[in-house]
Design a protein around this motif. Structure first.
Motif, short mmCIF file in Angstrom:
data_model
loop_
_atom_site.label_atom_id
_atom_site.label_comp_id
_atom_site.label_asym_id
_atom_site.label_seq_id
_atom_site.Cartn_x
_atom_site.Cartn_y
_atom_site.Cartn_z
N ILE A 141 58.09 58.73 -8.18
CA ILE A 141 57.77 58.65 -6.75
C ILE A 141 56.37 58.09 -6.61
N ASP A 142 56.28 56.86 -6.13
CA ASP A 142 54.99 56.22 -5.93
C ASP A 142 54.37 56.72 -4.62
N GLU A 143 53.05 56.83 -4.60
CA GLU A 143 52.32 57.31 -3.42
C GLU A 143 52.83 58.69 -3.00
N LEU A 144 53.00 59.57 -3.96
CA LEU A 144 53.57 60.89 -3.70
C LEU A 144 52.81 61.65 -2.61
N HIS A 145 51.52 61.41 -2.50
CA HIS A 145 50.71 62.14 -1.52
C HIS A 145 51.14 61.84 -0.08
N ARG A 146 51.91 60.76 0.12
CA ARG A 146 52.35 60.42 1.48
C ARG A 146 53.55 61.25 1.93
N TRP A 147 54.18 61.96 1.03
CA TRP A 147 55.26 62.84 1.44
C TRP A 147 54.69 64.10 2.10
N SER A 148 55.37 64.57 3.12
CA SER A 148 54.94 65.79 3.82
C SER A 148 55.17 67.01 2.93
N LYS A 149 54.66 68.14 3.37
CA LYS A 149 54.84 69.38 2.62
C LYS A 149 56.32 69.71 2.45
N SER A 150 57.10 69.55 3.51
CA SER A 150 58.53 69.88 3.43
C SER A 150 59.26 68.92 2.50
N GLN A 151 58.86 67.65 2.49
CA GLN A 151 59.48 66.69 1.58
C GLN A 151 59.13 67.02 0.13
N GLN A 152 57.89 67.40 -0.11
CA GLN A 152 57.51 67.80 -1.46
C GLN A 152 58.24 69.08 -1.87
N ASP A 153 58.43 70.00 -0.92
CA ASP A 153 59.19 71.22 -1.21
C ASP A 153 60.60 70.91 -1.69
N ALA A 154 61.18 69.83 -1.16
CA ALA A 154 62.56 69.50 -1.50
C ALA A 154 62.73 69.10 -2.95
N VAL A 155 61.64 68.69 -3.61
CA VAL A 155 61.71 68.29 -5.01
C VAL A 155 61.74 69.50 -5.94
N LEU A 156 61.20 70.61 -5.47
CA LEU A 156 60.95 71.76 -6.35
C LEU A 156 62.18 72.26 -7.11
N PRO A 157 63.33 72.50 -6.46
CA PRO A 157 64.47 73.08 -7.20
C PRO A 157 64.93 72.22 -8.37
N ASP A 158 64.96 70.92 -8.19
CA ASP A 158 65.45 70.04 -9.25
C ASP A 158 64.43 69.86 -10.37
N VAL A 159 63.16 69.94 -10.04
CA VAL A 159 62.14 69.94 -11.09
C VAL A 159 62.17 71.25 -11.85
N GLU A 160 62.33 72.35 -11.11
CA GLU A 160 62.38 73.68 -11.73
C GLU A 160 63.56 73.80 -12.69
N SER A 161 64.70 73.29 -12.28
CA SER A 161 65.92 73.41 -13.11
C SER A 161 65.97 72.40 -14.24
N GLY A 162 65.12 71.36 -14.19
CA GLY A 162 65.15 70.32 -15.20
C GLY A 162 66.21 69.26 -14.94
N ARG A 163 66.82 69.32 -13.76
CA ARG A 163 67.83 68.31 -13.42
C ARG A 163 67.21 66.91 -13.44
N ILE A 164 65.98 66.81 -13.01
CA ILE A 164 65.24 65.56 -13.08
C ILE A 164 63.86 65.82 -13.68
N THR A 165 63.29 64.80 -14.28
CA THR A 165 61.89 64.83 -14.68
C THR A 165 61.12 64.00 -13.66
N LEU A 166 60.24 64.64 -12.96
CA LEU A 166 59.49 63.97 -11.91
C LEU A 166 58.22 63.36 -12.49
N ILE A 167 57.98 62.10 -12.16
CA ILE A 167 56.67 61.48 -12.40
C ILE A 167 56.18 61.00 -11.05
N GLY A 168 55.14 61.64 -10.56
CA GLY A 168 54.55 61.24 -9.29
C GLY A 168 53.28 60.45 -9.53
N ALA A 169 53.04 59.47 -8.69
CA ALA A 169 51.82 58.67 -8.79
C ALA A 169 51.04 58.82 -7.48
N THR A 170 49.74 59.00 -7.59
CA THR A 170 48.92 59.17 -6.40
C THR A 170 47.53 58.62 -6.63
#
Length: 399
Positions: free
Chosen positions: A103-132
């Motif tokens: 996710i490029d420019e990750l800082h531009r996502w709102s708090k709720s949008q960033q919250d939406a990533v949490l379950p899949d990062v927590e479960s390991g379903r995806i590996t997140l690489i954010g750039a900011t």
């Protein structure tokens, strides 16, 4: 084939010259050098979710793509500027194996949008690489930070930029079929501001004439270069801090440099003027009582004339404050008084300092024993003016 050739020729040089392996990456040795954390992640094929934080042109996207390919993960890329939770869900639904979501420019996502990533990062379903490009402490939610490793990328040095420029000129498949004067490349490497993309884009523009690239070609290609600055981000606070600390330390050269950096990058002159007024009271203070009215005059003059002439009164004020004697006695005195007020509360005003505006007040002793300083200066100095409980307390320590 003809269509592919046209597309390839239109691809920017910075994109064509992207490194394809860690060994091709220039800079960031603290992250990818032998034994360093991201090098080990590749060697062990264990890539955690991570956030890459750094200025533009330091290789965040390139590094993320190399890491994903090195560990055999599928690659999905989103831009926080133009995508949202629906796009995130689509990537998660399509994930069938090791998956890196960049996710490029990750800082531009709102708090709720960033919250939406949490379950899949927590479960390991995806590996997140954010750039900011922004300080994650301010822009990324704490819950996401706690689930990711944070890595800071440094601006490239002029020597590192020069390596990239030489590589682009030498690579006949992906680079430029051009030659350049050494001084032209040195100037470009120095003026790129640590941004590889700026350097390679300017090199490509300088080479457009088809002749040997000279220093004047580079100057022409860089004439529209903008200073890295975000009036709402970390650069805003970093440069303001540098300005104040340089003037506080009586360094006029550094003070005028940071002032220029801010104003030339588009900072609001009123913001700069306010900082100088505060500094005049806080750091020069009683050592030079003329500093504060001069700073206020500079603020009024800058506001009145506007840019670009506003730089003149602001520069005068900055240099005056930098060369003035310094005293923070007023700030320390107020700070000590504030601590006492917080500790002792609303202590009563001594009766002799109170105004007796009614007969009842006079009967209660208001104003009795008060010594009028103009008639008895010596007596007034001996008179108690603090609450009785603070009779021996001293707040002001002149320096």
């Amino acid at each position: 084939m003809k269509q592919s050739s046209l597309f390839d020729s239109a691809e920017p040089l910075a994109s064509r010259m992207r490194p394809r392996t860690l060994d091709e990456v220039v800079g960031q040795a603290h992250l990818i050098g032998p034994g360093r954390v991201l090098r080990v992640a590749v060697e062990t094929r264990r890539l955690p979710s991570l956030i890459l934080w750094g200025p533009p042109g330091t290789g965040k996207t390139t590094l993320a793509r190399i890491l994903a390919e090195a560990v055999g993960a599928s690659w999905h890329q989103l831009s926080a500027v133009s995508s949202g939770v629906a796009d995130l869900r689509a990537v998660v639904r399509s994930a069938t194996g090791p998956t890196v979501l960049f996710i490029d420019e990750l800082h531009r996502w709102s708090k709720s949008q960033q919250d939406a990533v949490l379950p899949d990062v927590e479960s390991g379903r995806i590996t997140l690489i954010g750039a900011t490009t922004e300080n994650p402490s301010f822009e990324i939610i704490a819950a996401l930070l706690s689930r990711c490793r944070l890595f800071h990328l440094e601006p490239l040095t002029p020597d590192q930029i020069r390596v990239l420029l030489d590589r682009a000129l030498a690579n006949r498949d992906r680079g430029l079929a051009a030659e350049a004067d050494p001084d032209a490349l040195d100037n470009l490497a120095r003026m790129a501001g640590g941004d590889a993309r700026v350097a390679l884009t300017a090199l490509e523009l300088a080479a457009a004439g088809g002749h040997r690239i000279t220093a004047s070609d580079v100057a022409e290609a860089l004439q529209q270069r903008t200073l890295l600055y975000d009036k709402a981000g970390e650069q805003h606070y970093d440069l303001a801090s540098a300005l104040i600390k340089s003037i506080r330390s009586s360094d006029p050269d550094a003070g005028i440099y940071w002032l220029c950096r801010m104003l030339e990058a588009g900072e609001d002159p009123d913001f700069v003027a306010r900082r100088l007024v505060i500094l005049a009271a806080e750091d020069v203070g009683l050592a030079d009582p003329q500093a504060l009215p001069l700073a206020v005059a500079a603020q009024q003059a800058a506001h009145f004339v506007g840019m670009p002439e506003a730089v003149l009164p602001l520069a005068e004020a900055a240099l005056y404050l930098a060369t003035a004697k310094k005293s923070n006695a007023a700030m320390r005195a107020y700070g000590a008084a504030r601590e006492e007020v917080a500790a002792s509360g609303a202590l009563p005003v001594p009766l002799h300092l109170r105004n007796a505006v009614t007969g009842l007040m006079r009967a209660m002793g208001y104003g009795q024993g008060y010594i009028y300083a103009h008639e008895d200066a010596a007596g007034a100095r001996r008179q108690l003016h603090l609450p009785e409980a603070l009779a021996q307390r001293r707040f002001f320590d002149p320096s």
